[in-house]
Motif scaffolding. Structure first.
Motif, mmCIF file in Angstrom:
data_model
loop_
_atom_site.group_PDB
_atom_site.id
_atom_site.type_symbol
_atom_site.label_atom_id
_atom_site.label_comp_id
_atom_site.label_asym_id
_atom_site.label_seq_id
_atom_site.Cartn_x
_atom_site.Cartn_y
_atom_site.Cartn_z
ATOM 1 N N LYS A 22 46.404 39.255 26.170
ATOM 2 C CA LYS A 22 45.295 38.675 26.940
ATOM 3 C C LYS A 22 45.590 38.769 28.439
ATOM 4 O O LYS A 22 44.711 39.140 29.233
ATOM 5 C CB LYS A 22 45.089 37.214 26.529
ATOM 6 N N LYS A 23 46.824 38.444 28.832
ATOM 7 C CA LYS A 23 47.211 38.506 30.243
ATOM 8 C C LYS A 23 47.108 39.937 30.754
ATOM 9 O O LYS A 23 46.657 40.178 31.874
ATOM 10 C CB LYS A 23 48.642 37.962 30.418
ATOM 11 N N HIS A 24 47.492 40.902 29.920
ATOM 12 C CA HIS A 24 47.391 42.312 30.323
ATOM 13 C C HIS A 24 45.932 42.687 30.591
ATOM 14 O O HIS A 24 45.628 43.345 31.589
ATOM 15 C CB HIS A 24 47.989 43.216 29.240
ATOM 16 N N ASP A 25 45.040 42.268 29.710
ATOM 17 C CA ASP A 25 43.615 42.544 29.912
ATOM 18 C C ASP A 25 43.103 41.877 31.190
ATOM 19 O O ASP A 25 42.310 42.460 31.935
ATOM 20 C CB ASP A 25 42.789 42.078 28.711
ATOM 21 N N GLU A 26 43.548 40.644 31.449
ATOM 22 C CA GLU A 26 43.131 39.935 32.661
ATOM 23 C C GLU A 26 43.598 40.675 33.917
ATOM 24 O O GLU A 26 42.861 40.772 34.896
ATOM 25 C CB GLU A 26 43.688 38.512 32.668
ATOM 26 N N ILE A 27 44.808 41.178 33.880
ATOM 27 C CA ILE A 27 45.354 41.905 35.028
ATOM 28 C C ILE A 27 44.515 43.154 35.318
ATOM 29 O O ILE A 27 44.248 43.479 36.477
ATOM 30 C CB ILE A 27 46.833 42.292 34.790
ATOM 31 N N GLN A 28 44.111 43.834 34.254
ATOM 32 C CA GLN A 28 43.321 45.052 34.422
ATOM 33 C C GLN A 28 41.985 44.768 35.103
ATOM 34 O O GLN A 28 41.475 45.593 35.856
ATOM 35 C CB GLN A 28 43.078 45.737 33.067
ATOM 36 N N ALA A 29 41.436 43.592 34.850
ATOM 37 C CA ALA A 29 40.129 43.246 35.402
ATOM 38 C C ALA A 29 40.219 42.483 36.722
ATOM 39 O O ALA A 29 39.209 42.277 37.394
ATOM 40 C CB ALA A 29 39.353 42.404 34.390
ATOM 41 N N LYS A 30 41.417 42.090 37.117
ATOM 42 C CA LYS A 30 41.600 41.219 38.280
ATOM 43 C C LYS A 30 41.795 42.029 39.564
ATOM 44 O O LYS A 30 42.468 43.047 39.575
ATOM 45 C CB LYS A 30 42.828 40.327 38.041
ATOM 46 N N SER A 31 41.221 41.522 40.637
ATOM 47 C CA SER A 31 41.438 42.122 41.950
ATOM 48 C C SER A 31 42.469 41.281 42.692
ATOM 49 O O SER A 31 42.330 40.070 42.798
ATOM 50 C CB SER A 31 40.139 42.148 42.756
ATOM 51 N N TYR A 32 43.489 41.935 43.162
ATOM 52 C CA TYR A 32 44.553 41.225 43.868
ATOM 53 C C TYR A 32 44.408 41.362 45.388
ATOM 54 O O TYR A 32 45.328 41.052 46.117
ATOM 55 C CB TYR A 32 45.920 41.747 43.417
ATOM 56 N N VAL A 33 43.250 41.812 45.819
ATOM 57 C CA VAL A 33 43.001 41.961 47.251
ATOM 58 C C VAL A 33 42.386 40.676 47.779
ATOM 59 O O VAL A 33 41.377 40.195 47.260
ATOM 60 C CB VAL A 33 42.067 43.160 47.537
ATOM 61 N N ASP A 34 43.020 40.114 48.802
ATOM 62 C CA ASP A 34 42.506 38.910 49.453
ATOM 63 C C ASP A 34 41.291 39.326 50.271
ATOM 64 O O ASP A 34 41.398 40.145 51.181
ATOM 65 C CB ASP A 34 43.586 38.301 50.349
ATOM 66 N N GLU A 35 40.141 38.757 49.944
ATOM 67 C CA GLU A 35 38.895 39.167 50.596
ATOM 68 C C GLU A 35 38.878 38.848 52.084
ATOM 69 O O GLU A 35 38.264 39.563 52.866
ATOM 70 C CB GLU A 35 37.704 38.518 49.894
ATOM 71 N N SER A 36 39.561 37.789 52.491
ATOM 72 C CA SER A 36 39.532 37.410 53.906
ATOM 73 C C SER A 36 40.426 38.308 54.757
ATOM 74 O O SER A 36 40.075 38.621 55.891
ATOM 75 C CB SER A 36 39.942 35.948 54.076
ATOM 76 N N THR A 37 41.562 38.737 54.223
ATOM 77 C CA THR A 37 42.486 39.568 55.011
ATOM 78 C C THR A 37 42.476 41.024 54.572
ATOM 79 O O THR A 37 43.022 41.879 55.259
ATOM 80 C CB THR A 37 43.926 39.051 54.894
ATOM 81 N N ASN A 38 41.887 41.293 53.420
ATOM 82 C CA ASN A 38 41.828 42.630 52.855
ATOM 83 C C ASN A 38 43.225 43.190 52.567
ATOM 84 O O ASN A 38 43.450 44.388 52.647
ATOM 85 C CB ASN A 38 41.027 43.577 53.758
ATOM 86 N N GLU A 39 44.179 42.293 52.242
ATOM 87 C CA GLU A 39 45.543 42.703 51.925
ATOM 88 C C GLU A 39 45.846 42.384 50.465
ATOM 89 O O GLU A 39 45.304 41.438 49.899
ATOM 90 C CB GLU A 39 46.549 41.974 52.816
ATOM 91 N N MET A 40 46.740 43.169 49.883
ATOM 92 C CA MET A 40 47.167 42.943 48.501
ATOM 93 C C MET A 40 48.044 41.696 48.414
ATOM 94 O O MET A 40 48.878 41.480 49.285
ATOM 95 C CB MET A 40 47.969 44.133 47.968
ATOM 96 N N ASN A 41 47.864 40.939 47.355
ATOM 97 C CA ASN A 41 48.696 39.773 47.102
ATOM 98 C C ASN A 41 49.759 40.181 46.077
ATOM 99 O O ASN A 41 49.588 40.007 44.875
ATOM 100 C CB ASN A 41 47.863 38.607 46.586
#
Length: 171
Positions: free
Chosen positions: A98-117
């Motif tokens: 389940k966590k693997h599927d969530e990771i695939q669908a998740k965006s790790y880009v911070d919308e305010s700074t446009n940087e990867m978390n």
């Protein structure tokens, strides 16, 4: 009265010193980390050996079918009570997938700074590895899938750790 207060304070001081000493011993040194890594590796080998020992039960087969059908929610709901070793194992396996599927669908880009978390990415991949490591039994028909998933999660965590380290050094 003064002697009683003095004795109580002295006892607290001694107990505090003992507690601090114990906590200090638990802090890892570089040599300690190597020993810990070695211990963890041997625990993983032991867990791998245990995975092949258990004969699948009817419950194992039913949960395996649910996992193969990607019905993680049902497996998690039915195993959350940890009433048996089988339930513990399948709870962990379902959560890893389940966590693997969530990771695939998740965006790790911070919308305010446009940087990867990178810290969140690393944490999420390490969660997958932990879930897989906790499972003492992996169904034979899914062993390759979980081995690949674990390898992928470890590699991605390491890659993102490198990126985080680069980012930290540049900053």
């Amino acid at each position: 009265m003064k002697k009683a207060i003095f004795l109580i304070l002295f006892a607290l001081l001694v107990l505090t010193a003992c507690g601090t000493k114990d906590a200090g011993e638990e802090q890892a040194t570089p040599e300690g980390n190597q020993a810990t890594d070695t211990e963890m590796a041997s625990e993983e080998e032991t867990a791998s050996e245990e995975q092949t020992v258990r004969t699948p039960t009817e419950e194992d087969e039913r949960f395996t079918e649910l996992l193969l059908a990607r019905d993680y929610e049902t497996v998690i709901k039915e195993t959350i009570g940890f009433d048996s070793d089988s339930q513990k194992d399948f709870y962990n396996l379902a959560n890893a997938l389940k966590k693997h599927d969530e990771i695939q669908a998740k965006s790790y880009v911070d919308e305010s700074t446009n940087e990867m978390n990178y810290a969140d990415i690393i944490s999420d991949y390490k969660v997958i590895v932990r879930y897989i490591n906790k499972a003492e039994y992996i169904p034979e028909e899914m062993t390759v899938e979980f081995d690949e998933l674990k390898k992928e999660a470890e590699e991605k965590a390491a890659q993102n750790q490198e990126e985080l380290d680069k980012q930290t050094q540049a900053g």
